[in-house]
Design a protein around this motif. Structure first.
Motif, PDB file in Angstrom:
ATOM      1  N   PRO A   7       0.828  -1.210   0.000  1.00 11.98           N
ATOM      2  CA  PRO A   7       0.000   0.000   0.000  1.00 11.98           C
ATOM      3  C   PRO A   7       0.860   1.255   0.000  1.00 11.98           C
ATOM      4  CG  PRO A   7       0.086  -0.941   2.193  1.00 11.98           C
ATOM      5  CD  PRO A   7       0.806  -1.912   1.292  1.00 11.98           C
ATOM      6  N   THR A   8       0.295   2.351  -0.524  1.00 19.42           N
ATOM      7  CA  THR A   8       0.999   3.647  -0.476  1.00 19.42           C
ATOM      8  C   THR A   8       0.858   4.284   0.898  1.00 19.42           C
ATOM      9  OG1 THR A   8      -0.987   4.699  -1.380  1.00 19.42           O
ATOM     10  CG2 THR A   8       0.707   4.008  -2.945  1.00 19.42           C
ATOM     11  N   SER A   9      -0.251   4.023   1.570  1.00 20.57           N
ATOM     12  CA  SER A   9      -0.434   4.451   2.963  1.00 20.57           C
ATOM     13  C   SER A   9      -1.132   3.304   3.684  1.00 20.57           C
ATOM     14  CB  SER A   9      -1.286   5.721   3.034  1.00 20.57           C
ATOM     15  OG  SER A   9      -2.565   5.496   2.464  1.00 20.57           O
ATOM     16  N   TRP A  10      -0.871   3.211   4.986  1.00 21.53           N
ATOM     17  CA  TRP A  10      -1.386   2.039   5.701  1.00 21.53           C
ATOM     18  C   TRP A  10      -2.905   2.122   5.856  1.00 21.53           C
ATOM     19  CZ3 TRP A  10       0.994  -2.213   5.771  1.00 21.53           C
ATOM     20  CH2 TRP A  10       0.504  -3.286   6.535  1.00 21.53           C
ATOM     21  N   PRO A  11      -3.631   1.055   5.496  1.00 23.95           N
ATOM     22  CA  PRO A  11      -5.097   1.089   5.586  1.00 23.95           C
ATOM     23  C   PRO A  11      -5.569   1.177   7.034  1.00 23.95           C
ATOM     24  CG  PRO A  11      -4.329  -1.124   5.047  1.00 23.95           C
ATOM     25  CD  PRO A  11      -3.129  -0.228   4.954  1.00 23.95           C
ATOM     26  N   THR A  12      -6.735   1.766   7.209  1.00 19.76           N
ATOM     27  CA  THR A  12      -7.313   1.884   8.557  1.00 19.76           C
ATOM     28  C   THR A  12      -8.454   0.906   8.794  1.00 19.76           C
ATOM     29  OG1 THR A  12      -8.782   3.627   7.760  1.00 19.76           O
ATOM     30  CG2 THR A  12      -6.673   4.313   8.740  1.00 19.76           C
ATOM     31  N   ALA A  13      -9.069   0.412   7.717  1.00 24.19           N
ATOM     32  CA  ALA A  13     -10.173  -0.542   7.858  1.00 24.19           C
ATOM     33  C   ALA A  13      -9.637  -1.876   8.372  1.00 24.19           C
ATOM     34  CB  ALA A  13     -10.877  -0.737   6.521  1.00 24.19           C
ATOM     35  N   THR A  14     -10.424  -2.521   9.230  1.00 26.53           N
ATOM     36  CA  THR A  14     -10.032  -3.818   9.786  1.00 26.53           C
ATOM     37  C   THR A  14     -11.207  -4.783   9.702  1.00 26.53           C
ATOM     38  OG1 THR A  14     -10.708  -3.146  12.014  1.00 26.53           O
ATOM     39  CG2 THR A  14      -8.400  -2.763  11.401  1.00 26.53           C
ATOM     40  N   GLY A  15     -10.953  -6.026  10.059  1.00 20.79           N
ATOM     41  CA  GLY A  15     -12.006  -7.025  10.110  1.00 20.79           C
ATOM     42  C   GLY A  15     -12.644  -7.295   8.768  1.00 20.79           C
ATOM     43  N   THR A  16     -13.920  -7.679   8.793  1.00 22.16           N
ATOM     44  CA  THR A  16     -14.605  -8.055   7.561  1.00 22.16           C
ATOM     45  C   THR A  16     -14.691  -6.893   6.577  1.00 22.16           C
ATOM     46  OG1 THR A  16     -16.726  -7.561   8.632  1.00 22.16           O
ATOM     47  CG2 THR A  16     -15.971  -9.847   8.686  1.00 22.16           C
ATOM     48  N   GLU A  17     -14.689  -5.662   7.097  1.00 18.63           N
ATOM     49  CA  GLU A  17     -14.726  -4.497   6.215  1.00 18.63           C
ATOM     50  C   GLU A  17     -13.511  -4.461   5.296  1.00 18.63           C
ATOM     51  OE1 GLU A  17     -14.853   0.407   6.568  1.00 18.63           O
ATOM     52  OE2 GLU A  17     -14.882  -0.849   8.369  1.00 18.63           O
ATOM     53  N   ALA A  18     -12.380  -4.984   5.780  1.00 23.09           N
ATOM     54  CA  ALA A  18     -11.143  -4.997   5.000  1.00 23.09           C
ATOM     55  C   ALA A  18     -10.884  -6.353   4.352  1.00 23.09           C
ATOM     56  CB  ALA A  18      -9.970  -4.622   5.899  1.00 23.09           C
ATOM     57  N   GLY A  19     -11.842  -7.283   4.464  1.00 27.99           N
ATOM     58  CA  GLY A  19     -11.654  -8.614   3.892  1.00 27.99           C
ATOM     59  C   GLY A  19     -10.848  -9.542   4.774  1.00 27.99           C
ATOM     60  N   HIS A  20     -10.782  -9.238   6.102  1.00 25.13           N
ATOM     61  CA  HIS A  20     -10.044 -10.064   7.049  1.00 25.13           C
ATOM     62  C   HIS A  20     -11.052 -10.876   7.870  1.00 25.13           C
ATOM     63  CE1 HIS A  20      -6.082  -7.594   6.989  1.00 25.13           C
ATOM     64  NE2 HIS A  20      -6.805  -7.320   5.914  1.00 25.13           N
ATOM     65  N   HIS A  21     -10.812 -12.177   7.984  1.00 25.14           N
ATOM     66  CA  HIS A  21     -11.758 -13.053   8.670  1.00 25.14           C
ATOM     67  C   HIS A  21     -11.022 -13.923   9.687  1.00 25.14           C
ATOM     68  CE1 HIS A  21     -14.887 -12.033   5.703  1.00 25.14           C
ATOM     69  NE2 HIS A  21     -13.902 -12.072   4.831  1.00 25.14           N
ATOM     70  N   PHE A  22     -11.465 -13.864  10.935  1.00 29.53           N
ATOM     71  CA  PHE A  22     -10.871 -14.665  11.999  1.00 29.53           C
ATOM     72  C   PHE A  22     -11.378 -16.099  11.894  1.00 29.53           C
ATOM     73  CE2 PHE A  22     -11.033 -16.027  16.602  1.00 29.53           C
ATOM     74  CZ  PHE A  22      -9.666 -16.219  16.730  1.00 29.53           C
ATOM     75  N   LYS A  23     -10.470 -17.072  11.889  1.00 28.21           N
ATOM     76  CA  LYS A  23     -10.834 -18.478  11.715  1.00 28.21           C
ATOM     77  C   LYS A  23     -10.704 -19.291  12.999  1.00 28.21           C
ATOM     78  CE  LYS A  23     -11.729 -19.491   8.059  1.00 28.21           C
ATOM     79  NZ  LYS A  23     -13.007 -19.331   7.336  1.00 28.21           N
ATOM     80  N   GLY A  24     -10.183 -18.670  14.072  1.00 26.44           N
ATOM     81  CA  GLY A  24     -10.056 -19.385  15.337  1.00 26.44           C
ATOM     82  C   GLY A  24      -8.613 -19.574  15.752  1.00 26.44           C
TER      83      GLY A  24
END
Length: 939
Positions: free
Chosen positions: A824-841
């Motif tokens: 990235p050109t600047s670090w993203p601020t979105a986290t979790g499902t909004e950013a396409g990140h999914h916790f699997k356990g």
């Protein structure tokens, strides 16, 4: 008549008697279904009020390019609903791609009011129309083929008492994933008429139109016939073609693994000669007549079978009163009676003098009349514990019995059905063994039965299934040259109809058809009602008990109604129930049987297809933000709806009778169903003890979202979806834990944390360095030293939710995610499902150290991260983070946050980047889709 015994419903106190033995078992309840009941549009989880009604819909289906008209054949459908993956068809006689379907049903409007009808669809063009008894259209709506997944609704229709016809149509876009579901609602009309929220149209309100009933009934007969073809093992001899193979559910015959070790040879001889006399309707056909030659041939087969592990040794069968008492109670309560019938009167079996004192003649699927003369006791007990060892593809399920339970049931059933009066005296004749081996093959026994010793046997050639002529051969009672079955006329007619339909099958991938066949073959309706059919009769209901002293009523003891169960329960939970003994009501005496995986593996997906929902996904759920979760917790507690007065919460029991566990709800039930059910539980489950919190159109708790039902329902769901992460509600009576200490092993504790939110996971280490992981944002957020956690805020009757008492925070992660795909050109601020990140356990290794797993997706790139964080080993450093990255990605970038970082590379390539704002990022390039590295952070 009371169903509560004079003494505890738990029955007799079990004694430890290892050496008693037992008999055969069976079917019992699944888990859950519930759907609206009898009164036409008012309720729908029971049979229609009039016996003349034929519940369901008439369905016409044609392939692409075929015109549908009044002469198009109709068949029965339980509902106007389906979900189909590419390659799957609505019915097995029509191609999957481009089909057109028309569902029609007749509804009797008993409560005049303002109704709305709708159609929910995707993957094709859909429409719904409503007409009066004179065929005048009252309202309609269409959705074009190009429309995205969604629903369309008619205008509000003011309907008077009387009959209306509803017709839903669908044409599939080629072979795209397709879905259809018909919905309806009725507006509230004051306090006395609450109406009902938008819901799938229930079968209890629908009746097949008169003009279509003969064909609809004929289609059900053919379906029953194909189920019987599978049950009787017809395809073991008569091979189906590729198209028809998947449209028949085969039930395998028992494996003959050392039969001489298990069975009395005297019983074998009688069984081989006269199976239909010993057990009329058995899947074992009569193959022998009464000639001297045939009797000698049967006798030779006995010698052949006994030679494998036999002859069986005589064993005494326990007869102590305590063992017989325990066996009698276990047999009648665990579910055996639903397939095998009652062996004693209810008052004696259940220890309740108020119950009937004569043994009822219950419907019996598999008689136990000769069990005592058939089995060696120890072999039967082992079979009851592990029926799949001898019968892996058969209908005898595992009931998850302990050794003691199997032993006492064996002793009771063998003595109750009669033991052989003489010791076994059998000498194996080697000449007869060889003759028997040849006869076993020539008579076709090897076509059905696998023999595990003595080498392979030839099978007898027979006509392919599609070439059979209905009413001839095995289906001709007068044909003595073919295998003979004792069948009811209705079953024989159904099989003949099934043979006709087999010739028409062109696509066996028809999940709704498969679901109906599974229910028939597995006898699910012996215990469960589904689509207005089945369920226990009044005498059978007496044997459903609970194993606690609490009075839970019928809702707590009877097997649940399975109409719309695919709409109610998640597919993962159904798999757990069917294949891993998942239980939502552990206090229920009758057990859910565990069948062979090949018989039930696909059933969850097929049940979802029946109800027009996707197996692996629900409708969009409310996001569990901290604010919404806190509102849900408030509603759940004693100052809200007080759900904890009846429901178990985690490991803590309620103050009253034990309802299903709140922390399991989101795993078990679908949000789509919850959103409808909680508005009017009595509509969906008549007789339930669940209060009607929203029946007036406004929540009873008005200081949460102003009593708005939708917002409160979503808040409750968001809170329940936290599962074991959920902080206990106010008023939960628990014994506080205060300061949680970490001794010789790591401690993982799910709790509401100030910096990790409502799905925080605290990880404590003996070195007194501890960490917080946010499962919502999917990232490590902080590290601290000293005390681990004060859990009083999480477990006591508290005013706050956030666990405190932590030592000094030494490190905090930067805003945003830990990883980004690409650079990235600047670090993203979105986290979790909004950013396409999914916790699997997470998983724990032998030392108790957790490894967290999470998934990152962006476009066509995907990355799975396995992360361990532990106290650092280098002097002055605080934490060590270890990563394994796997997936399809070119590069990924890691933001380690503040502090000095020392890296170690194990696989792939690392490169430190120096972007603006004095940050340092680490670029990772995988080798063959994988990279592994670690860093140690010194704050």
């Amino acid at each position: 008549m009371s169903c509560t015994p004079a003494r505890s419903q738990a029955g007799p106190r079990h004694r430890s008697r290892r050496w008693a033995y037992a008999a055969a078992l069976v079917l019992s309840p699944l888990v859950a279904g519930a759907q609206p009941a009898p009164k036409s549009e008012a309720k729908a989880d029971a049979k229609p009020a009039s016996a003349e009604l034929f519940p369901g819909w008439a369905l016409a289906v044609v392939g692409p390019g075929v015109k549908m008209d009044k002469d198009t054949p109709r068949q029965w459908a339980a509902s106007a609903a389906f979900s189909l993956l590419p390659g799957e068809s609505l019915v097995p006689t029509v191609p999957a791609s481009g089909f057109s379907a028309a569902f029609s049903t007749e509804i009797t409007i008993e409560t005049p009011g303002t109704y709305t009808f709708g159609v929910e669809s995707e993957g094709g063009a859909a429409s719904i129309s409503v007409s009066d008894s004179a065929a005048k259209e009252l309202g309609s709506v269409s959705r074009p083929a190009v429309a995205p997944a969604g629903a369309g609704f008619t205008k509000a229709l003011a309907l008077k008492a009387g009959k209306v016809m509803v017709t839903a149509r669908f044409t599939r876009n080629a072979d795209r994933a397709a879905r259809l579901r018909v919905l309806w609602s009725r507006e509230r009309a004051g306090v006395d008429d609450p109406g009902f929220f938008t819901e799938p149209m229930p079968i209890g309100a629908c009746s097949v139109p008169t003009f279509a009933r003969p064909q609809a009934k004929a289609s059900r007969e053919a379906l029953h016939g194909r189920s019987k073809i599978g049950e009787l093992g017809c395809i073991s001899c008569h091979a189906p073609n590729e198209q028809a193979r998947g449209a028949i559910t085969p039930v395998a015959a028992p494996i003959l693994n050392n039969p001489g070790e298990h069975f009395d040879p005297r019983w074998m001889r009688t069984w081989i000669l006269k199976p239909q006399e010993m057990k009329p309707g058995s899947a074992m056909p009569a193959l022998f007549g009464e000639s001297e030659q045939e009797i000698e041939e049967a006798d030779a087969i006995v010698h052949y079978l006994v030679s494998m592990g036999g002859p069986v040794k005589f064993e005494p069968v326990a007869n102590e009163r305590t063992i017989m008492d325990d066996g009698r109670y276990s047999y009648h309560v665990m579910g055996c009676v639903m397939c095998h019938g009652a062996l004693d009167a209810p008052d004696k079996a259940l220890y309740d003098d108020s119950l009937p004192k004569t043994t009822p003649k219950l419907p019996t699927i598999n008689s136990l009349a000769h069990v005592g003369k058939k089995w060696r006791a120890a072999a039967l007990s082992e079979f009851l514990k592990n029926p799949r060892d001898l019968h892996p593809g058969g209908r005898m399920p595992s009931m998850e019995l302990s050794t003691e339970q199997a032993d006492v049931i064996t002793a009771y059933v063998m003595r109750k059905t009669g033991l052989s009066d003489k010791a076994i005296d059998f000498k194996i004749d080697p000449a007869k063994v060889e003759a028997g081996r040849a006869a076993f093959a020539s008579r076709g026994c090897a076509s059905c039965h696998q023999v595990t010793t003595g080498g392979s046997l030839a099978t007898r050639a027979a006509k392919p299934l599609a070439d059979l002529t209905p009413g001839t051969g095995c289906m001709d009672p007068g044909d003595a040259k073919t295998p003979r079955y004792t069948l009811a006329d209705a079953d024989r007619a159904a099989i003949n109809a099934g043979l006709v339909e087999v010739k028409k099958i062109i696509n066996a991938k028809a999940p709704i058809d498969a679901a109906h066949r599974a229910f028939k073959v597995l006898n699910c309706t012996s215990c469960h009602m589904r689509d207005g059919e089945g369920g226990p009769n009044a005498e059978q209901r007496l044997f459903f008990r609970i194993t606690t002293e609490a009075e839970l009523g019928d809702e707590g003891r009877l097997a649940p109604n399975l109409t719309n169960v695919g709409f109610k329960l998640t597919s993962p939970w159904l798999r757990k129930v069917l294949m891993n003994a998942g239980r939502a009501r552990p206090y229920m005496g009758t057990r859910m049987p565990q069948y062979a995986p090949e018989l039930v593996r696909d059933l969850p997906q097929h049940l979802a297809s029946c109800d027009g929902v996707w197996a692996e996904r629900d409708r969009e759920e409310p996001k569990p933000t901290d604010e919404i979760a806190q509102a849900g917790r408030r509603l759940m507690g004693e100052k809200g709806l007080n759900c904890i007065s009846c429901h178990v919460f985690g490991r803590f029991p309620p103050a009253g009778t034990p309802g299903p566990n709140i922390t399991d709800f989101a795993e078990r039930i679908r949000y789509d169903w919850w959103n409808v059910y909680v508005r009017d539980p009595v509509r969906w489950k008549p007789g339930t003890r669940m209060p009607q919190f929203y029946i007036t159109g406004k929540g009873q708790v008005t200081d949460v979202f102003g009593g708005d039902p939708q917002q409160q329902i979503d808040a409750l769901w968001a809170y329940m979806s936290l599962s074991s992460f959920a902080p206990p509600p106010d008023g939960l009576q628990v014994k506080g834990g205060d300061m949680l200490k970490v001794t010789d092993r790591p401690v993982v504790f799910r709790v509401f944390l100030a910096d990790a939110g409502s799905r925080g996971i605290a990880v404590g280490y003996p070195q007194q360095t501890h960490f917080a992981f946010d499962a919502t944002a999917v990232r490590l957020v902080s590290a601290w030293k000293g005390e681990f956690l004060d859990t009083s805020a999480a477990w006591k009757n508290r005013g706050g939710m956030i666990a405190g008492g932590r030592g000094n925070t030494e490190w905090k992660a930067p805003n945003g995610p830990a990883f980004a795909l690409g650079t990235p050109t600047s670090w993203p601020t979105a986290t979790g499902t909004e950013a396409g990140h999914h916790f699997k356990g997470y998983t724990l290794d032998t030392s108790g150290t957790p490894t967290f797993e999470y998934e990152i997706k962006s476009g066509t790139s995907s990355l799975t991260v396995f992360e361990r964080f532990v106290p650092a080993t280098k002097p002055g450093a605080l934490l060590r983070r270890e990563f394994v990255l796997k997936g399809s990605f070119d590069t990924a970038t890691f933001n380690p946050g503040p502090g000095k970082c020392d890296d170690e590379l194990a696989k792939g390539e690392l490169k430190w980047l120096d972007p603006k704002n004095n940050e340092r990022w680490l670029q990772i390039t995988p080798a063959n889709g994988e990279a592994s590295f670690s860093i140690e952070v010194t704050p």
